[in-house]
Scaffold this motif. Structure first.
Motif, PDB file in Angstrom:
ATOM      1  N   ASN A 253     -16.341  14.441  53.153  1.00  0.00           N
ATOM      2  CA  ASN A 253     -17.759  14.217  52.884  1.00  0.00           C
ATOM      3  C   ASN A 253     -17.990  13.097  51.865  1.00  0.00           C
ATOM      4  N   LEU A 254     -16.994  12.288  51.618  1.00  0.00           N
ATOM      5  CA  LEU A 254     -17.129  11.155  50.701  1.00  0.00           C
ATOM      6  C   LEU A 254     -17.707   9.960  51.469  1.00  0.00           C
ATOM      7  N   PRO A 272     -16.583  10.706  58.586  1.00  0.00           N
ATOM      8  CA  PRO A 272     -17.364  11.916  58.319  1.00  0.00           C
ATOM      9  C   PRO A 272     -16.674  13.159  58.872  1.00  0.00           C
ATOM     10  N   VAL A 273     -16.678  14.207  58.105  1.00  0.00           N
ATOM     11  CA  VAL A 273     -16.033  15.450  58.531  1.00  0.00           C
ATOM     12  C   VAL A 273     -16.898  16.216  59.523  1.00  0.00           C
ATOM     13  N   ILE A 280     -14.257  24.078  67.119  1.00  0.00           N
ATOM     14  CA  ILE A 280     -12.823  24.396  67.007  1.00  0.00           C
ATOM     15  C   ILE A 280     -11.965  23.537  67.932  1.00  0.00           C
ATOM     16  N   ASP A 281     -12.507  23.126  69.072  1.00  0.00           N
ATOM     17  CA  ASP A 281     -11.723  22.293  69.978  1.00  0.00           C
ATOM     18  C   ASP A 281     -11.628  20.857  69.464  1.00  0.00           C
ATOM     19  N   ALA A 282     -12.736  20.328  68.950  1.00  0.00           N
ATOM     20  CA  ALA A 282     -12.704  18.977  68.383  1.00  0.00           C
ATOM     21  C   ALA A 282     -11.770  18.921  67.179  1.00  0.00           C
ATOM     22  N   TYR A 283     -11.793  19.966  66.378  1.00  0.00           N
ATOM     23  CA  TYR A 283     -10.911  20.064  65.206  1.00  0.00           C
ATOM     24  C   TYR A 283      -9.452  20.084  65.638  1.00  0.00           C
ATOM     25  N   ARG A 284      -9.146  20.891  66.648  1.00  0.00           N
ATOM     26  CA  ARG A 284      -7.766  20.973  67.149  1.00  0.00           C
ATOM     27  C   ARG A 284      -7.328  19.646  67.749  1.00  0.00           C
TER      28      ARG A 284
END
Length: 390
Positions: A253-254, A272-273, A280-284
């Motif tokens: 978030n910086l 951007p986080v 959960i799928d995009a994160y994986r």
């Protein structure tokens, strides 16, 4: 593990309160493993707190958006009729009924207070085995040692205590036990959900995911302050990417300021986080599509020599992605040097990245092997079941 275990287990957590992918994966890893072990598993979230809505970056009394996200994930994994959320604004349970929740608290063989998310009430204490499973050690131990009444009462409600402070009780660990018998454990990962080789065969950039600066929960030990944030340690490593000639991306978030400028000048990319971290799928896919993870740890884990390890980092390892991370004392218990590289100084971090790049596929294979041997959720949750006598 010999054969299948039997009985009911309830997990308490905060996946609706903080509906980020890393938090939801933490819950899913526990639910799936407990079910694989053989238990009849349920999820109840009744901490009575307002939820955080990441779309407005604020707390809210309306949990409907967060519950829709969580329900979709739980249905997908077969828990669609096995969860409940206490809407504190309306004093109503969403999902399973209040009566069903009270029945489960009474009859379950074990209730796991994951992250210490829930202040135990009478219905929780009624259970035969309320387990405190701590993922963020430090404050609890110090407050117990100082006999803070609310913390002492919180602890007394539990029967067993597990912590990611794997080094607790060792001479070099600064955290006190606080009069509690701690069972060290590690963050679990469900190996079936993280497959090596997803994405590019040899991706370009190391990455990590997380909040840049955390506030609160700083600790004072023997007059020395230890900080509940890792941005202080990142500041010491903001030239590593350029020095290693290795692209490193931080999803955080910086978005500006001196730290941002130093990171960019040092060869880092900041992305951007959100929204990636809300799915959960995009994160994986982000983790699996990375070359590996480069990260540091919060000051409260590093200098007190806690032995703490990250539940995000185990996902990288399970995906067959090598990790370069700051030492916390975990290196006493988990092998490093291939697949998992620890560092104390920027020089060591640069050298670790170069070693991985010199033989990438060897390190990638070793990363997965470390996850299988040391972070398999089924093994770790079965150890908790054994300690609980179920």
């Amino acid at each position: 593990m010999k054969g299948k275990r039997k009985g009911k287990v309830v997990v308490l957590h905060l996946a609706a309160r903080y509906p980020f992918a890393g938090v939801i994966w933490q819950l899913i890893h526990h639910l799936l493993a407990l079910r694989q072990i053989g238990f009849d598993v349920y999820y109840i979230e009744d901490h009575r707190s307002y939820v955080y809505d990441p779309t407005i970056e604020s707390g809210t009394g309306d949990p409907s958006r967060n519950l829709k996200v969580l329900n979709g994930v739980l249905e997908r994994y077969g828990f669609g009729d096995r969860w409940a959320f206490l809407d504190s604004a309306k004093e109503e349970y969403v999902g399973m009924s209040r009566a069903r929740c009270m029945e489960l608290f009474r009859d379950a063989d074990m209730v796991v207070n994951l992250c210490g998310s829930t202040e135990p009430r009478e219905e929780h204490e009624r259970n035969r085995c309320l387990v405190y499973l701590e993922t963020d050690p430090g404050v609890m131990q110090l407050e117990l040692a100082r006999k803070i009444p609310t913390t002492v009462a919180f602890a007394k409600a539990h029967k067993l205590f597990f912590t990611y402070c794997y080094n607790i009780g060792a001479p070099d660990c600064l955290l006190p036990s606080g009069g509690v018998k701690w069972h060290p454990t590690r963050p679990p990962v469900n190996l079936d959900e993280w497959h090596p080789g997803i994405g590019a065969a040899e991706p370009r950039a190391f990455t990590t995911v997380g909040t840049w600066q955390n506030n609160g929960n700083d600790m004072v030990i023997a007059g020395e302050t230890y900080y509940w944030s890792k941005h202080l340690n990142f500041r010491k490593a903001l030239e590593v990417a350029a020095r290693a000639n290795q692209p490193i991306e931080i999803a955080t978030n910086l978005s500006g300021g001196p730290d941002y400028e130093r990171a960019i000048a040092g060869g880092f990319t900041i992305t951007p986080v959100v929204p990636m971290s809300l799915d959960i799928d995009a994160y994986r896919e982000y983790i699996s599509g990375s070359r590996g993870e480069f990260t540091v740890a919060k000051d409260i884990y590093v200098r007190p020599r806690t032995g703490w390890f990250s539940d995000r980092t185990v996902c990288y390892l399970a995906a067959g992605r090598p990790v370069v991370t700051q030492r916390t004392g975990f290196e006493k218990f988990i092998p490093t040097g291939v697949g998992l590289m620890g560092f104390d100084t920027p020089d060591e971090a640069v050298d670790a990245i170069k070693q991985i790049n010199a033989d990438y596929f060897r390190h990638a294979r070793a990363a997965r092997e470390i996850a299988v041997e040391y972070f398999d959720a089924v093994k770790l949750l079965d150890e908790i079941a054994v300690a609980a006598g179920i």
